[in-house]
Design a protein around this motif. Structure first.
Motif, PDB file in Angstrom:
ATOM      1  N   THR A   1     -46.842 -26.900 -28.221  1.00 22.63           N
ATOM      2  CA  THR A   1     -45.891 -27.971 -28.529  1.00 22.63           C
ATOM      3  C   THR A   1     -46.509 -28.993 -29.472  1.00 22.63           C
ATOM      4  O   THR A   1     -47.726 -29.093 -29.603  1.00 22.63           O
ATOM      5  N   ASP A   2     -45.627 -29.773 -30.122  1.00 22.90           N
ATOM      6  CA  ASP A   2     -46.107 -30.819 -31.021  1.00 22.90           C
ATOM      7  C   ASP A   2     -46.416 -32.089 -30.232  1.00 22.90           C
ATOM      8  O   ASP A   2     -46.362 -32.092 -28.991  1.00 22.90           O
ATOM      9  N   GLU A   3     -46.726 -33.168 -30.945  1.00 19.44           N
ATOM     10  CA  GLU A   3     -47.140 -34.411 -30.294  1.00 19.44           C
ATOM     11  C   GLU A   3     -46.045 -35.011 -29.428  1.00 19.44           C
ATOM     12  O   GLU A   3     -46.322 -35.757 -28.480  1.00 19.44           O
ATOM     13  N   GLU A   4     -44.788 -34.690 -29.732  1.00 22.03           N
ATOM     14  CA  GLU A   4     -43.662 -35.198 -28.939  1.00 22.03           C
ATOM     15  C   GLU A   4     -43.308 -34.271 -27.781  1.00 22.03           C
ATOM     16  O   GLU A   4     -42.366 -34.529 -27.033  1.00 22.03           O
ATOM     17  N   GLY A   5     -44.058 -33.182 -27.639  1.00 17.64           N
ATOM     18  CA  GLY A   5     -43.779 -32.239 -26.564  1.00 17.64           C
ATOM     19  C   GLY A   5     -42.714 -31.214 -26.890  1.00 17.64           C
ATOM     20  O   GLY A   5     -42.262 -30.482 -26.000  1.00 17.64           O
ATOM     21  N   ASN A   6     -42.303 -31.148 -28.157  1.00 15.51           N
ATOM     22  CA  ASN A   6     -41.296 -30.165 -28.560  1.00 15.51           C
ATOM     23  C   ASN A   6     -41.952 -28.823 -28.863  1.00 15.51           C
ATOM     24  O   ASN A   6     -43.026 -28.760 -29.474  1.00 15.51           O
ATOM     25  N   LEU A   7     -41.295 -27.758 -28.464  1.00 17.42           N
ATOM     26  CA  LEU A   7     -41.804 -26.423 -28.737  1.00 17.42           C
ATOM     27  C   LEU A   7     -41.865 -26.175 -30.236  1.00 17.42           C
ATOM     28  O   LEU A   7     -40.977 -26.585 -30.976  1.00 17.42           O
TER      29      LEU A   7
END
Length: 269
Positions: A107-113
């Motif tokens: 995931t990215d820094e925002e928690g998105n896959l």
């Protein structure tokens, strides 16, 4: 387990990634089987968060250099290797700048896959199989840990079904409770897998679009299953119960060794 050849493939592995239920078992199981005399090969993705200098990764030129076709794109395969500290075992890393250079795992820094997690999983599955073919190393057992490794049983059963190197290999999947973390499914993933001439009839579990899809696909294409988590979702448990294959119940990390080796020898092989 003496001289049995076991190929371990995992999404996560300590000490290269933080400790999780998956990463700890993916380390402890090969270590214990190695101590019992098994021949071990281990594979994981070379995520960008792995410090290559600290862990002394280096590229294996003779294994690198081929291109893998992923959804009609040529993607260069890079193979790196490192030795596990205090253990006489090597880990092979599947690498590609497009898929694995970023300083993150799922995931990215925002928690998105990451939108390309599906392609990363396809690349990882193909990369492992092609590398084992180059090594000309026929495993007796192929043991899967973690969701990003979960496409490998499907690809062995379908895309590589005529490859003689794996004709006698038995596939074991450890089923964990992933809490939907890092998992993609749905029609886009189905289309990308079907590009490899894998029939839609083999991909029904991906149509559900939930976090259990990957582990369900892995179980459906395995010869045996181990319950890696003490609690699994009702959906995964239902898939396990419906299949007529050997199943090993959950064992904690403190006391799994004898049960796993007995399962390998008397139920899987």
């Amino acid at each position: 387990m003496k001289d049995k050849r076991i190929l371990y493939i995992s999404s996560e592995l300590t000490p290269y990634l933080p400790e999780t239920e998956v990463s700890k078992m993916a380390f402890e199981v090969p270590k214990e089987m190695h101590h019992q005399g098994a021949q071990i090969r281990m594979f994981m993705p070379r995520f960008g968060v792995i410090n290559e200098r600290r862990h002394q990764l280096h590229e294996v030129i003779r294994l690198s250099g081929m291109n893998l076709i992923i959804n009609d794109m040529d993607m260069p395969l890079i193979i790196k290797v490192a030795s596990l500290p205090k253990e006489r075992m090597q880990v092979y890393f599947i690498d590609n700048d497009e898929y694995f250079r970023r300083k993150a795992v799922f995931t990215d820094e925002e928690g998105n896959l990451f939108a390309d997690n599906d392609e990363r999983a396809i690349f990882f599955a193909k990369g492992v199989i092609e590398t084992v073919k180059k090594l000309n190393w026929a495993p007796d057992i192929i043991h899967i840990h973690g969701w990003m490794a979960s496409l490998l049983p499907l690809y062995l059963r379908e895309y590589y079904k005529n490859d003689p190197l794996f004709a006698d290999s038995k596939i074991v999947t450890s089923a964990f409770n992933y809490h939907t973390s890092g998992v993609l499914s749905g029609q886009k993933l189905i289309d990308k897998i079907m590009f490899d001439q894998i029939g839609n009839d083999k991909l029904g579990s991906f149509a559900d679009g939930n976090g259990d899809s990957f582990v369900k696909i892995a179980i459906e294409n395995s010869d045996a299953v181990i319950r890696g988590s003490e609690e699994l979702s009702d959906e995964v448990s239902s898939v396990i119960d419906k299949l007529d294959i050997p199943v090993l119940d959950y064992y904690p990390i403190e006391g799994f060794t004898e049960a796993y080796s007995d399962f390998y020898l008397n139920k899987v092989l």
